[in-house]
Design a protein around this motif. Structure first.
Motif, PDB file in Angstrom:
ATOM      1  N   ALA A  32       0.832  -1.203   0.000  1.00 36.67           N
ATOM      2  CA  ALA A  32       0.000   0.000   0.000  1.00 36.67           C
ATOM      3  C   ALA A  32       0.871   1.260   0.000  1.00 36.67           C
ATOM      4  O   ALA A  32       0.566   2.241  -0.685  1.00 36.67           O
ATOM      5  CB  ALA A  32      -0.931  -0.010   1.211  1.00 36.67           C
TER       6      ALA A  32
ATOM      7  N   PRO B  89      -4.590   3.535  -2.042  1.00 36.71           N
ATOM      8  CA  PRO B  89      -4.762   2.075  -1.948  1.00 36.71           C
ATOM      9  C   PRO B  89      -6.224   1.633  -1.833  1.00 36.71           C
ATOM     10  O   PRO B  89      -6.581   0.554  -2.279  1.00 36.71           O
ATOM     11  CB  PRO B  89      -3.959   1.687  -0.701  1.00 36.71           C
ATOM     12  CG  PRO B  89      -3.779   2.952   0.066  1.00 36.71           C
ATOM     13  CD  PRO B  89      -3.745   4.042  -0.949  1.00 36.71           C
TER      14      PRO B  89
ATOM     15  N   LEU C 120       2.124   2.032  -3.409  1.00 35.65           N
ATOM     16  CA  LEU C 120       1.103   2.698  -4.223  1.00 35.65           C
ATOM     17  C   LEU C 120       1.034   4.180  -3.881  1.00 35.65           C
ATOM     18  O   LEU C 120       0.922   5.041  -4.769  1.00 35.65           O
ATOM     19  CB  LEU C 120      -0.274   2.042  -4.005  1.00 35.65           C
ATOM     20  CG  LEU C 120      -0.467   0.628  -4.561  1.00 35.65           C
ATOM     21  CD1 LEU C 120      -1.810   0.065  -4.103  1.00 35.65           C
ATOM     22  CD2 LEU C 120      -0.416   0.644  -6.086  1.00 35.65           C
TER      23      LEU C 120
END
Length: 412
Positions: free
Chosen positions: A78, A88, A81
């Motif tokens: 996450a 996320p 990202l």
């Protein structure tokens, strides 16, 4: 100096007890374990949303289903990202939607949703025909195909073998039904546009063939054949009933006693049994009533006027009359649906108003505006025409053992 968070251990997590209020155990980098008053433990990642810069929690899973090691792995994915300015939570929703499209929004499932609506506007027999055609020709290879992956080349490849066999009418109907399904998918927002529009141009056009029917001057031959055929009384009455009332095979075969008003001399077929889903009233002539009187000893205590031979609780099959006509030697010359054409041609040749003939056949005007305003069924004006038609049939039956040919003769 930045606060250093001590990393969690499995032992610490396992020993964490429930409290009056929920509390968090921190692992660092935004990862935390939330312990609820009921003892449930959930992994969360606290982070700043890339767009709004507001704090948010990403649910990762429940402990112990999701271990400490795996929770850290998901948290790191996450964060990667977030480093790319990807939220996320939005990424998770996107992946769930993609999974749904692949596994839930398949051709079969969308076709079921479409069919659920479609069958409310058509007769039960036609609905069965539609679904069987899809089960036979489409679903064996394409049922699990995501609706977004349905393309014109894919469908053309599926239908080409059917075309090669010469079943052009089947190809035409399947293309039409698949187009309706894809239009439904488009309107539901599952695909951007229907990719099958115009697909019929990829196939040969079926030659339009009218239902096999006799010429008006061949009516006496038909009546004589019906009278002398080795068929059951119910079948003989059914064929003549269909001929006198000018109804479709399924409408005639499914005639119910509660649809008949002998006092008013009217047969009312409810919308659910009509092709165009409109109530159809038919004025009953003396000859038509004579047919009902012949059937009374056989079926008056049952639901259907023409009960099936094997199961009297059900009506005759809609193909009963058709099969009987074939056995009489009319194969290739006449089908039961062609009895309507015989009536229509005769009445038009005799100069009866076209609107009355069309109303008797329960045809709906192709002009949608005119059809919307013209809701009359011309019942009273149709009566003289129906009387003439039944009289014409009776005249053709003179000298035969037709049920309505003469009231003195009994059917054997």
């Amino acid at each position: 100096m930045a606060k250093v968070t001590t990393r969690l251990t499995d032992k610490e997590i396992k020993s964490a007890k429930a409290a009056d209020k929920e509390y968090n155990l921190f692992d660092g980098g935004g990862l935390r374990l939330r312990v609820k008053p009921n003892g449930a433990k959930h992994w969360l990642l606290n982070y700043y949303r890339p767009n709004s810069k507001k704090r948010a929690n990403l649910s990762l899973g429940k402990y112990p289903d999701l271990s400490l090691a795996l929770a850290r792995k998901l948290a790191q994915e996450a964060r990667e990202l977030l480093a790319q300015d990807i939220d996320p939570q939005e990424d998770k929703k996107r992946k769930q939607q993609e999974h749904k499209i692949i596994h839930q929004h398949t051709l079969l499932n969308i076709a079921k949703e479409w069919f659920e609506i479609k069958q409310g506007d058509i007769t039960p027999d036609y609905a069965i025909d539609i679904w069987r055609s899809l089960e036979l020709h489409i679903f064996p290879n394409l049922s699990n195909t995501p609706i977004k992956d349905i393309t014109a080349p894919l469908i053309i490849e599926q239908l080409k073998p059917i075309e090669a066999k010469g079943s052009l009418e089947t190809v035409k109907r399947l293309a039409q039904r698949l187009n309706e399904i894809m239009d439904f998918a488009t309107n539901c927002g599952l695909v951007a546009a229907n990719p099958l529009t115009g697909i019929k141009a990829a196939f040969k056009k079926p030659k339009k063939e009218n239902m096999a029917s006799l010429k008006p001057n061949e009516l006496p031959e038909l009546i004589s054949a019906i009278a002398n055929a080795s068929i059951k009384r119910t079948t003989r009455c059914l064929i003549e009933w269909q001929l006198h009332t000018m109804t479709r095979p399924s409408e005639a075969a499914g005639t119910r006693w509660d649809e008949i008003d002998l006092e008013a001399k009217i047969w009312t077929i409810p919308p659910a049994r009509m092709k165009k889903r409109r109530e159809h009233r038919i004025p009953l002539t003396e000859q038509a009533i004579a047919l009902l009187e012949t059937m009374m000893p056989i079926s008056q205590n049952r639901e259907f006027v023409f009960p099936a031979d094997r199961d009297p609780q059900k009506p005759c099959n809609s193909q009963t009359a058709n099969m009987a006509l074939k056995r009489m030697g009319f194969a290739g010359r006449l089908v039961s649906h062609g009895l309507r054409s015989l009536a229509s041609t005769t009445l038009n040749e005799q100069g009866f108003e076209a609107d009355l003939v069309e109303a008797a056949l329960a045809h709906v005007d192709d002009n949608q505006v005119r059809s919307a305003y013209n809701r009359t069924d011309y019942l009273e004006r149709r009566l003289p025409m129906m009387v003439w038609w039944s009289g014409h049939i009776e005249a053709a039956a003179l000298g035969s053992l037709s049920v309505t040919g003469t009231k003195q003769l009994k059917v054997i």
